[in-house]
Scaffold this motif. Structure first.
Motif, short mmCIF file in Angstrom:
data_model
loop_
_atom_site.label_atom_id
_atom_site.label_comp_id
_atom_site.label_asym_id
_atom_site.label_seq_id
_atom_site.Cartn_x
_atom_site.Cartn_y
_atom_site.Cartn_z
N GLU A 1 -0.71 6.90 -1.71
CA GLU A 1 0.69 6.63 -2.07
C GLU A 1 1.16 7.56 -3.18
OE1 GLU A 1 0.67 2.53 -3.06
OE2 GLU A 1 0.56 1.83 -0.98
N ASP A 2 0.28 7.77 -4.16
CA ASP A 2 0.64 8.67 -5.26
C ASP A 2 0.85 10.10 -4.75
OD1 ASP A 2 0.48 6.57 -7.00
OD2 ASP A 2 -1.50 7.09 -7.77
N SER A 3 -0.06 10.53 -3.86
CA SER A 3 0.04 11.88 -3.31
C SER A 3 1.34 12.06 -2.53
CB SER A 3 -1.16 12.15 -2.40
OG SER A 3 -1.02 13.40 -1.73
N MET A 4 1.68 11.07 -1.71
CA MET A 4 2.90 11.16 -0.91
C MET A 4 4.15 11.10 -1.78
SD MET A 4 1.88 8.96 2.51
CE MET A 4 3.32 9.49 3.42
N SER A 5 4.11 10.25 -2.81
CA SER A 5 5.26 10.16 -3.72
C SER A 5 5.47 11.48 -4.45
CB SER A 5 5.04 9.03 -4.73
OG SER A 5 5.00 7.78 -4.09
N ASN A 6 4.37 12.09 -4.90
CA ASN A 6 4.47 13.38 -5.59
C ASN A 6 5.00 14.47 -4.66
OD1 ASN A 6 3.47 12.24 -7.94
ND2 ASN A 6 1.36 12.83 -7.52
N LYS A 7 4.48 14.47 -3.41
CA LYS A 7 4.93 15.49 -2.45
C LYS A 7 6.40 15.27 -2.09
CE LYS A 7 3.04 18.35 -1.17
NZ LYS A 7 3.04 19.74 -1.67
N LEU A 8 6.81 14.03 -1.96
CA LEU A 8 8.22 13.74 -1.67
C LEU A 8 9.12 14.29 -2.78
CD1 LEU A 8 10.22 12.18 0.21
CD2 LEU A 8 9.91 10.21 -1.31
N ALA A 9 8.71 14.07 -4.02
CA ALA A 9 9.49 14.58 -5.15
C ALA A 9 9.53 16.11 -5.15
CB ALA A 9 8.89 14.07 -6.46
N GLU A 10 8.42 16.75 -4.84
CA GLU A 10 8.36 18.21 -4.80
C GLU A 10 9.28 18.76 -3.72
OE1 GLU A 10 4.34 19.38 -4.29
OE2 GLU A 10 3.67 18.60 -6.23
N ILE B 1 15.16 14.33 3.88
CA ILE B 1 13.76 14.08 3.55
C ILE B 1 13.61 12.60 3.20
CG2 ILE B 1 11.81 14.67 2.06
CD1 ILE B 1 13.21 17.35 1.51
N GLU B 2 12.69 11.92 3.87
CA GLU B 2 12.53 10.49 3.61
C GLU B 2 11.07 10.08 3.75
OE1 GLU B 2 14.30 7.90 6.59
OE2 GLU B 2 14.48 9.60 7.95
N MET B 3 10.74 8.99 3.07
CA MET B 3 9.40 8.42 3.15
C MET B 3 9.41 7.34 4.22
SD MET B 3 6.29 8.34 1.56
CE MET B 3 6.40 8.58 -0.22
N LEU B 4 8.52 7.48 5.18
CA LEU B 4 8.31 6.45 6.19
C LEU B 4 7.10 5.62 5.79
CD1 LEU B 4 8.93 8.57 9.42
CD2 LEU B 4 10.58 7.32 8.02
N ARG B 5 6.66 4.75 6.68
CA ARG B 5 5.54 3.87 6.34
C ARG B 5 4.26 4.65 6.07
NH1 ARG B 5 3.29 -1.30 9.90
NH2 ARG B 5 1.66 -1.93 8.43
N ASN B 6 3.96 5.62 6.95
CA ASN B 6 2.72 6.39 6.80
C ASN B 6 2.97 7.89 6.72
OD1 ASN B 6 0.77 4.19 7.00
ND2 ASN B 6 1.44 4.01 9.13
N ASP B 7 4.22 8.29 6.70
CA ASP B 7 4.55 9.71 6.76
C ASP B 7 5.69 10.05 5.80
OD1 ASP B 7 3.04 10.33 9.49
OD2 ASP B 7 4.31 8.59 9.86
N LEU C 1 6.69 15.99 10.35
CA LEU C 1 6.07 14.78 9.81
C LEU C 1 4.78 15.14 9.09
CD1 LEU C 1 6.45 12.20 12.76
CD2 LEU C 1 7.91 12.49 10.75
N LEU C 2 4.64 14.63 7.88
CA LEU C 2 3.44 14.87 7.06
C LEU C 2 2.69 13.57 6.91
CD1 LEU C 2 5.16 16.88 4.18
CD2 LEU C 2 4.37 17.72 6.40
N ARG C 3 1.40 13.58 7.21
CA ARG C 3 0.57 12.38 7.08
C ARG C 3 -0.74 12.73 6.38
NH1 ARG C 3 -0.28 8.24 11.97
NH2 ARG C 3 1.90 7.92 11.36
N VAL C 4 -1.09 11.93 5.38
CA VAL C 4 -2.37 12.14 4.68
C VAL C 4 -3.50 11.70 5.59
CG1 VAL C 4 -3.76 11.55 2.68
CG2 VAL C 4 -1.29 11.83 2.43
#
Length: 243
Positions: free
Chosen positions: A92-101, A117-123, A239-242
């Protein structure tokens, strides 16, 4: 003087006295047999109790072993839960940071509404309008489109993300000379997705982490009965997924 006690059988008593009546002898014999039967029963009962005690001891040992296994499993479950929670938090931290970037990198495009650009459940979803990427009816990226995809690649090179590039079109059939190259919207959407993937790879994104997908006209986000609606449906999604 010491007193001496002796236990004699009914037969011995008869021999000693010589004058004991038959009924007295029979009573003594019956009493003796009763005592022997009681002794035998007590012996068997003691043996049964010992067996029961042994069984109980074994059951207690088995229960203790099960308890130890359960405690070990519980400790393992707690450890695994903690590890999973830590992994989810890191994700979650990684995705939040990438979203901000990404939002910072594409702040101008976000203001122009050419990118969403938006945060989905897993992407994380980066939604790119075709107007910013392609000329009408074409699959080759424009210079502006190449610039945008290169900015995306700079954010994704050496990243932990699995990247899916999805081409979408409106429902207007392809006609004329363009139909010889792209017989359907499936083909056009696929060509556009592949073009983006190739540029991402050439800009340093690992090939094994990228895939191209065509959805053609079949996943619209707006009605296709107006120019505005069709423009929204002509888009390329990343779509980006960890992992």
């Amino acid at each position: 003087m010491k007193k001496v006690f002796a236990v004699v059988t009914a037969g011995a008593l008869f021999q000693l006295t010589g004058c004991v009546s038959q009924s007295t002898y029979d009573d003594a014999l019956s009493q003796n047999q009763s005592l022997e039967a009681q002794l035998q029963a007590q012996t068997e009962n003691n043996s049964s109790l010992r067996n029961t005690q042994k069984e109980l001891t074994e059951e207690i040992a088995a229960l203790r072993e099960k308890q130890e296994i359960l405690q070990a499993n519980n400790a393992l479950a707690v450890s695994e839960k903690a590890a999973l929670e830590a992994k989810l938090t890191a994700k979650e931290d990684s995705m939040s940071n990438k979203l901000a970037e990404l939002r910072s990198t594409f702040s101008q495009e976000l203001e122009e509404n050419s990118i969403k650009i938006e945060m989905l459940r897993n992407d994380i979803k980066v939604d790119l309008s075709d107007d910013i990427l392609y000329a009408s009816g074409q699959a080759e990226l424009t210079e502006k489109g190449k610039e945008v995809i290169k900015k995306v690649a700079a954010q994704l090179a050496n990243s932990p993300y699995i990247i899916r590039v999805i081409g979408n079109t409106d429902n207007i059939p392809i006609t004329g000379r363009l139909a010889n190259r792209y017989p359907s919207n499936w083909d056009l959407a696929a060509a556009r997705a592949v073009g983006v993937v190739r540029l991402l790879q050439s800009e340093g994104v690992e090939p094994e982490k990228v895939e191209a997908v065509s959805r053609g006209e079949y996943y619209p986000v707006a009605e296709n009965d107006s120019d505005e609606g069709r423009a929204k449906n002509r888009r390329t999604e990343i779509l980006l997924r960890v992992q």
